[in-house]
Write a protein that holds these residues in place. Structure first.
Motif: not given
Length: 82
Positions: A22-47
């Motif tokens: 359970g801990i390993a799965v939740l940690a993996g989900l956190e890594v995936v969610a953070t990666s998706i959010a940061l990649v989207d944030l970097v690539n998304r136009p400021r507007e």
């Protein structure tokens, strides 16, 4: 044993296998969610970002709330007419 002096390895060894999974799965989900959010944030136009990108980047460090908040509230939808 005094839990305040317990090492991580001792704590981990006391967990049951389902707890470890359970801990390993939740940690993996956190890594995936953070990666998706940061990649989207970097690539998304400021507007298309609600608020400063730097603030959202820092918010992504607050686990697990930051990445989920950005993905839910921090993005604007692109205007299809553009």
């Amino acid at each position: 044993m005094d839990r305040s002096k317990q090492t991580f390895n001792q704590w981990w060894d006391e967990l049951t296998p389902p707890q470890r999974v359970g801990i390993a799965v939740l940690a993996g989900l956190e890594v995936v969610a953070t990666s998706i959010a940061l990649v989207d944030l970097v690539n998304r136009p400021r507007e298309l970002v609600r608020g400063p990108k730097l603030a959202w980047g820092l918010a992504c460090a607050v686990q697990p709330v930051g990445p989920l908040a950005y993905l839910t509230f921090g993005r604007r939808k692109a205007d299809p007419a553009i």
